[in-house]
Write a protein that holds these residues in place. Structure first.
Motif, PDB file in Angstrom:
ATOM      1  N   LYS A  55      40.199  44.802  54.739  1.00 47.86           N
ATOM      2  CA  LYS A  55      40.660  43.417  54.829  1.00 47.86           C
ATOM      3  C   LYS A  55      42.083  43.353  55.389  1.00 47.86           C
ATOM      4  O   LYS A  55      42.416  42.456  56.176  1.00 47.86           O
ATOM      5  CB  LYS A  55      40.605  42.762  53.442  1.00 47.86           C
ATOM      6  N   GLN A  56      42.907  44.295  54.975  1.00 45.81           N
ATOM      7  CA  GLN A  56      44.271  44.335  55.511  1.00 45.81           C
ATOM      8  C   GLN A  56      44.272  44.546  57.012  1.00 45.81           C
ATOM      9  O   GLN A  56      45.070  43.934  57.744  1.00 45.81           O
ATOM     10  CB  GLN A  56      45.063  45.463  54.818  1.00 45.81           C
ATOM     11  N   ALA A  57      43.381  45.425  57.464  1.00 47.44           N
ATOM     12  CA  ALA A  57      43.311  45.709  58.899  1.00 47.44           C
ATOM     13  C   ALA A  57      42.938  44.466  59.698  1.00 47.44           C
ATOM     14  O   ALA A  57      43.309  44.332  60.875  1.00 47.44           O
ATOM     15  CB  ALA A  57      42.309  46.827  59.159  1.00 47.44           C
ATOM     16  N   LYS A  58      42.214  43.536  59.058  1.00 39.47           N
ATOM     17  CA  LYS A  58      41.818  42.291  59.728  1.00 39.47           C
ATOM     18  C   LYS A  58      42.763  41.142  59.392  1.00 39.47           C
ATOM     19  O   LYS A  58      42.497  39.991  59.768  1.00 39.47           O
ATOM     20  CB  LYS A  58      40.402  41.911  59.292  1.00 39.47           C
ATOM     21  N   ASN A  59      43.821  41.467  58.636  1.00 38.30           N
ATOM     22  CA  ASN A  59      44.774  40.440  58.186  1.00 38.30           C
ATOM     23  C   ASN A  59      44.077  39.358  57.365  1.00 38.30           C
ATOM     24  O   ASN A  59      44.348  38.168  57.505  1.00 38.30           O
ATOM     25  CB  ASN A  59      45.503  39.814  59.384  1.00 38.30           C
ATOM     26  N   GLU A  60      43.177  39.809  56.466  1.00 31.25           N
ATOM     27  CA  GLU A  60      42.423  38.892  55.616  1.00 31.25           C
ATOM     28  C   GLU A  60      42.743  39.147  54.141  1.00 31.25           C
ATOM     29  O   GLU A  60      43.160  40.245  53.763  1.00 31.25           O
ATOM     30  CB  GLU A  60      40.916  39.077  55.834  1.00 31.25           C
ATOM     31  N   LEU A  61      42.517  38.141  53.345  1.00 25.26           N
ATOM     32  CA  LEU A  61      42.643  38.305  51.902  1.00 25.26           C
ATOM     33  C   LEU A  61      41.406  39.006  51.340  1.00 25.26           C
ATOM     34  O   LEU A  61      40.297  38.839  51.851  1.00 25.26           O
ATOM     35  CB  LEU A  61      42.795  36.946  51.217  1.00 25.26           C
ATOM     36  N   CYS A  62      41.623  39.770  50.288  1.00 24.24           N
ATOM     37  CA  CYS A  62      40.526  40.445  49.597  1.00 24.24           C
ATOM     38  C   CYS A  62      40.376  39.788  48.228  1.00 24.24           C
ATOM     39  O   CYS A  62      41.310  39.804  47.410  1.00 24.24           O
ATOM     40  CB  CYS A  62      40.831  41.938  49.435  1.00 24.24           C
ATOM     41  N   ILE A  63      39.216  39.225  47.964  1.00 24.88           N
ATOM     42  CA  ILE A  63      39.002  38.456  46.741  1.00 24.88           C
ATOM     43  C   ILE A  63      38.178  39.296  45.761  1.00 24.88           C
ATOM     44  O   ILE A  63      36.999  39.569  45.996  1.00 24.88           O
ATOM     45  CB  ILE A  63      38.275  37.125  47.028  1.00 24.88           C
ATOM     46  N   LEU A  64      38.826  39.685  44.672  1.00 17.56           N
ATOM     47  CA  LEU A  64      38.196  40.572  43.697  1.00 17.56           C
ATOM     48  C   LEU A  64      37.899  39.842  42.390  1.00 17.56           C
ATOM     49  O   LEU A  64      38.759  39.145  41.860  1.00 17.56           O
ATOM     50  CB  LEU A  64      39.105  41.764  43.382  1.00 17.56           C
ATOM     51  N   GLY A 159      34.590  32.569  48.156  1.00 19.87           N
ATOM     52  CA  GLY A 159      33.817  33.330  47.183  1.00 19.87           C
ATOM     53  C   GLY A 159      34.382  34.717  46.977  1.00 19.87           C
ATOM     54  O   GLY A 159      35.340  35.145  47.624  1.00 19.87           O
ATOM     55  N   LEU A 160      33.766  35.445  46.064  1.00 23.04           N
ATOM     56  CA  LEU A 160      34.231  36.784  45.692  1.00 23.04           C
ATOM     57  C   LEU A 160      33.680  37.826  46.665  1.00 23.04           C
ATOM     58  O   LEU A 160      32.479  37.872  46.929  1.00 23.04           O
ATOM     59  CB  LEU A 160      33.779  37.124  44.276  1.00 23.04           C
ATOM     60  N   ASP A 161      34.560  38.666  47.182  1.00 21.90           N
ATOM     61  CA  ASP A 161      34.109  39.772  48.031  1.00 21.90           C
ATOM     62  C   ASP A 161      33.489  40.885  47.201  1.00 21.90           C
ATOM     63  O   ASP A 161      32.579  41.582  47.660  1.00 21.90           O
ATOM     64  CB  ASP A 161      35.288  40.345  48.825  1.00 21.90           C
ATOM     65  N   PHE A 162      33.987  41.041  46.003  1.00 17.97           N
ATOM     66  CA  PHE A 162      33.563  42.158  45.157  1.00 17.97           C
ATOM     67  C   PHE A 162      33.693  41.729  43.702  1.00 17.97           C
ATOM     68  O   PHE A 162      34.727  41.182  43.298  1.00 17.97           O
ATOM     69  CB  PHE A 162      34.456  43.381  45.419  1.00 17.97           C
ATOM     70  N   GLN A 163      32.645  41.950  42.914  1.00 22.71           N
ATOM     71  CA  GLN A 163      32.694  41.636  41.487  1.00 22.71           C
ATOM     72  C   GLN A 163      32.441  42.901  40.685  1.00 22.71           C
ATOM     73  O   GLN A 163      31.397  43.543  40.815  1.00 22.71           O
ATOM     74  CB  GLN A 163      31.658  40.586  41.114  1.00 22.71           C
ATOM     75  N   LEU A 164      33.404  43.276  39.848  1.00 19.00           N
ATOM     76  CA  LEU A 164      33.268  44.407  38.941  1.00 19.00           C
ATOM     77  C   LEU A 164      32.780  43.891  37.592  1.00 19.00           C
ATOM     78  O   LEU A 164      33.306  42.901  37.070  1.00 19.00           O
ATOM     79  CB  LEU A 164      34.622  45.104  38.784  1.00 19.00           C
ATOM     80  N   LEU A 165      31.801  44.576  37.024  1.00 25.87           N
ATOM     81  CA  LEU A 165      31.216  44.138  35.754  1.00 25.87           C
ATOM     82  C   LEU A 165      31.113  45.298  34.770  1.00 25.87           C
ATOM     83  O   LEU A 165      30.950  46.457  35.162  1.00 25.87           O
ATOM     84  CB  LEU A 165      29.797  43.581  35.957  1.00 25.87           C
ATOM     85  N   GLY A 166      31.179  44.960  33.486  1.00 25.71           N
ATOM     86  CA  GLY A 166      30.704  45.831  32.422  1.00 25.71           C
ATOM     87  C   GLY A 166      29.447  45.183  31.872  1.00 25.71           C
ATOM     88  O   GLY A 166      28.955  44.177  32.398  1.00 25.71           O
ATOM     89  N   ILE A 167      28.918  45.730  30.800  1.00 20.85           N
ATOM     90  CA  ILE A 167      27.740  45.136  30.165  1.00 20.85           C
ATOM     91  C   ILE A 167      27.858  45.315  28.659  1.00 20.85           C
ATOM     92  O   ILE A 167      28.223  46.385  28.169  1.00 20.85           O
ATOM     93  CB  ILE A 167      26.432  45.781  30.690  1.00 20.85           C
ATOM     94  N   GLY A 168      27.577  44.251  27.916  1.00 17.19           N
ATOM     95  CA  GLY A 168      27.598  44.329  26.462  1.00 17.19           C
ATOM     96  C   GLY A 168      26.240  44.737  25.924  1.00 17.19           C
ATOM     97  O   GLY A 168      25.232  44.732  26.643  1.00 17.19           O
ATOM     98  N   ARG A 169      26.212  45.077  24.660  1.00 14.49           N
ATOM     99  CA  ARG A 169      24.941  45.522  24.056  1.00 14.49           C
ATOM    100  C   ARG A 169      23.924  44.398  23.968  1.00 14.49           C
ATOM    101  O   ARG A 169      22.725  44.647  23.782  1.00 14.49           O
ATOM    102  CB  ARG A 169      25.201  46.129  22.680  1.00 14.49           C
ATOM    103  N   THR A 170      24.366  43.144  24.091  1.00 19.53           N
ATOM    104  CA  THR A 170      23.416  42.028  24.144  1.00 19.53           C
ATOM    105  C   THR A 170      22.887  41.806  25.551  1.00 19.53           C
ATOM    106  O   THR A 170      22.029  40.949  25.758  1.00 19.53           O
ATOM    107  CB  THR A 170      24.089  40.728  23.678  1.00 19.53           C
ATOM    108  N   GLY A 171      23.407  42.575  26.517  1.00 16.16           N
ATOM    109  CA  GLY A 171      23.050  42.347  27.914  1.00 16.16           C
ATOM    110  C   GLY A 171      23.946  41.325  28.570  1.00 16.16           C
ATOM    111  O   GLY A 171      23.661  40.877  29.681  1.00 16.16           O
ATOM    112  N   HIS A 172      25.059  40.957  27.903  1.00 18.58           N
ATOM    113  CA  HIS A 172      25.930  39.958  28.532  1.00 18.58           C
ATOM    114  C   HIS A 172      26.749  40.573  29.647  1.00 18.58           C
ATOM    115  O   HIS A 172      27.135  41.739  29.598  1.00 18.58           O
ATOM    116  CB  HIS A 172      26.841  39.265  27.494  1.00 18.58           C
ATOM    117  N   ILE A 173      26.991  39.791  30.697  1.00 12.35           N
ATOM    118  CA  ILE A 173      27.919  40.133  31.758  1.00 12.35           C
ATOM    119  C   ILE A 173      28.963  39.031  31.768  1.00 12.35           C
ATOM    120  O   ILE A 173      28.622  37.853  31.714  1.00 12.35           O
ATOM    121  CB  ILE A 173      27.223  40.286  33.124  1.00 12.35           C
TER     122      ILE A 173
END
Length: 644
Positions: A55-64, A159-173
């Motif tokens: 994204k930097q190389a394209k002079n763009e924002l990276c949305i995480l 919108g989000l370019d990349f979404q990092l997730l964990g997971i709970g024991r109930t299956g929640h994200i």
């Protein structure tokens, strides 16, 4: 290593050389398995870094989109390292966090605002105005407008370019709990009881955990261009299986990710333990039949058919995908005898070896007759809870048993217990300034702040003296009881420091001093960031450094499990049976740990006291042996040998 061809939509960073791919007809979500969470986290961090740079190389924002909890910690550590050592810049990064507790002040140590700054933001060059975290301290009438504006702000960046997730024991994200709709957006939600139980240690008790949270919705997450979900440890194995192999169901919100066209689950070996291809690979294809896999399959077949080992037939094997095992081993009769003998030879009443006996088919050596033994205990009660019967047997059979308590366990002592002991001391010496300060500090402690040094010291002393009560009951001399107080633990908070060289050196030195013939260590794999796992990693690191010394050639290492789990039957290398009297002695030893009885702070979602859990687990192990056709014991403690 099998490579999955469907991996075509992800970023330029490839997981192909780092992890193991093998999707089967049972699996509906692309996943990659790593041998450990550290390597997995580094690979994920590399993907994020690569995206930022492109994204930097394209002079763009990276949305995480970012997550909290224990799963992404090492990802953030690696990103910080790359910023400090490799010049990775976050000037073009805009972040949106998934969730925040409500009601929660941002400066509170339990807030996700605090978490993100402590683990990432304060160490990198991100612009403060580019950090977006749901506000947990707004008034109720402001929540709706805030949630709408949060969604609009995400959309304003495309919108989000990349979404990092964990997971709970109930299956929640995020905090999308069971029942969340596929079209849900950012909103206030009521937390599931299991979610609150899992959060209880950070809040020093379930009663302190907020009941609500603000979370991004399922649809918000699904609109991210790329999604990576992290899961580590055996505690996540059941929900990972349900998410990857089950049907899409709002009661397991993570299953919605089956419909995402660019998602990868990044997992460690413990987190995939329940997947069909891992747990029962013979139902998937024709596996390579190792000794361990054959033992696992036979135990599984006994459970499925309700038969003991010696009653299994050729038809039982053929009907359950194990015809290849019979081709290799011959008839069911031959295989059954071999597996029966294998299990029978794990059982011994002599965990230190039986003197003057043929040890060919015994799990331990007969010589030396009297062994020096180290029992490493992560907390000051794991020794008696997890292997109290074996501990007692080793001492009574004349071995020189040393107990090494790796941490003080002070954080698990309640403030009420601390005040009780302080007030007893003050009744004997009313002018003691130390105990006066403990009482004042406890009574004035607010917002779950860390204990004062004096309070931590007293809580550590409480646990030391309880431990000595138990070891004296087993007739262990005080000079053979060692309190290591590993530095990584001594933060006064639930959050601990990473394992460091000073921790490993302390473990190394005690091994070098005692020169043991046997080492027992807690092999709990449930949580890679948990105290048990960190303590085990410290032992492994020390063993790696000390293994070339001559005395280590005669040292065997045995791993025991914690209060929650036991080794699977096929994993057990030594099974130590206990008589009813010995079960009672173990119970009495556990009772010496009074601060951990009757409403212990970190109970988990199991309301049983530790001694009840331990007895039920040991009885279950004995029952499993009996159901397989072996002797009927009251209880059994199980161990697995570790080869370093």
């Amino acid at each position: 290593m099998v490579i999955e061809d469907q991996y075509t939509n992800a970023s330029d960073i490839s997981y192909r050389e780092a992890g193991i791919f093998e999707n089967t007809r049972f699996e509906k979500i692309h996943n990659v398995v790593f041998s450990n969470s550290k390597d997995a986290s580094t690979t994920v961090a590399n993907e994020i870094a690569s995206l930022i740079k492109s994204k930097q190389a394209k002079n763009e924002l990276c949305i995480l989109g970012l997550a909290t909890g224990s799963s992404p910690i090492r990802v953030y550590e690696e990103l910080v390292r790359q910023h400090k050592e490799e010049g990775l810049s976050f000037k073009n990064v805009v972040t949106f966090n998934l969730d925040e507790y409500y009601f929660m002040q941002p400066q509170n140590a339990q807030s996700y605002h605090y978490f993100m700054h402590e683990h990432l933001f304060k160490y990198i060059d991100i612009e403060p105005e580019n950090i977006n975290i749901p506000k947990g301290d707004i008034q109720p009438e402001e929540i709706y407008d805030f949630c709408v504006s949060y969604e609009e702000k995400i959309k304003s960046y495309g919108g989000l370019d990349f979404q990092l997730l964990g997971i709970g024991r109930t299956g929640h994200i995020g905090f999308n709990e069971p029942g969340s709709h596929a079209n849900s957006r950012t909103r206030l939600i009521t937390l599931d009881h299991i979610t609150r139980v899992d959060a209880a240690p950070a809040f020093l008790g379930l009663e302190n955990v907020p009941k609500k949270a603000i979370t991004m919705g399922i649809r918000t997450v699904m609109e991210a261009k790329r999604v990576v979900l992290l899961a580590w440890g055996q505690n996540k194995a059941e929900i990972i299986k349900e998410t990857i192999e089950g049907e899409i169901d709002g009661h397991v919100p993570a299953t919605y990710l089956q419909n995402h066209n660019n998602v990868t689950f990044v997992l460690d070996v413990e987190a995939v333990a329940e997947l069909t291809r891992i747990k029962t690979p013979w139902l998937v294809g024709s596996p390579e039949w190792s000794k361990d896999l054959a033992a696992k399959a036979v135990v599984w077949l006994c459970e499925k058919t309700g038969k003991s080992i010696l009653r299994l037939t050729d038809k039982d094997y053929n009907d359950n995908g194990m015809e290849g095992l019979l081709v290799k081993e011959g008839t069911a009769y031959d295989l059954n005898i071999k597996m029966f003998n294998k299990l029978q030879h794990t059982i011994t009443g002599w965990p230190g070896g039986k003197p003057n006996a043929d040890d060919t088919n015994r799990p331990e050596r007969a010589t030396p007759e009297k062994k020096r033994v180290i029992i490493f205990s992560p907390h000051p009660d794991d020794d008696v809870i997890s292997m109290g019967g074996t501990f007692d047997r080793l001492v009574s059979q004349g071995h020189e048993v040393h107990v090494c308590y790796q941490t003080s366990g002070n954080i698990a002592v309640s403030n009420g217990e601390a005040i009780k002991f302080a007030e007893v001391a003050l009744s004997l010496n009313p002018d003691d300034e130390f105990y006066k300060k403990v009482v004042d500090d406890v009574l004035s402690n607010t917002e779950y702040a860390p204990d004062s040094p004096e309070t931590r010291q007293l809580k550590g002393i409480i646990r030391q003296k309880e431990s000595l009560g138990a070891t004296r009951y087993f007739n262990v001399p005080d000079e053979q009881v060692h309190f290591l107080n590993l530095p990584f633990y001594e933060t006064g908070k639930v959050k601990k420091k990473p394992l460091g060289p000073e921790d490993v050196k302390i473990i190394y030195d005690i091994i070098d001093e005692i020169k043991p013939h046997q080492i027992y260590a807690a092999g709990d794999l449930a949580d890679p960031h948990g105290t048990h796992r960190v303590c085990l990693d410290g032992i492994f690191a020390a063993l790696e450094e000390i293994k070339t010394k001559d005395f280590m050639k005669d040292c065997w290492v045995w791993l025991y499990r914690g209060a929650w789990h036991e080794w699977d039957m096929h994993e057990i290398d030594m099974a130590v049976p206990m008589s009813p009297d010995q079960v009672l002695r173990k119970r009495k030893a556990i009772f010496y740990h009074q601060s951990q009885k009757d409403g212990v702070m970190f109970q988990g979602d199991d309301s049983r006291e530790f001694w009840v859990r331990a007895e039920d687990r040991n009885k279950t192990t004995a029952d499993k042996y009996h159901s397989l056709g072996l002797a009927d014991y009251a209880a059994i403690e199980a161990f697995r040998r570790y080869f370093y």
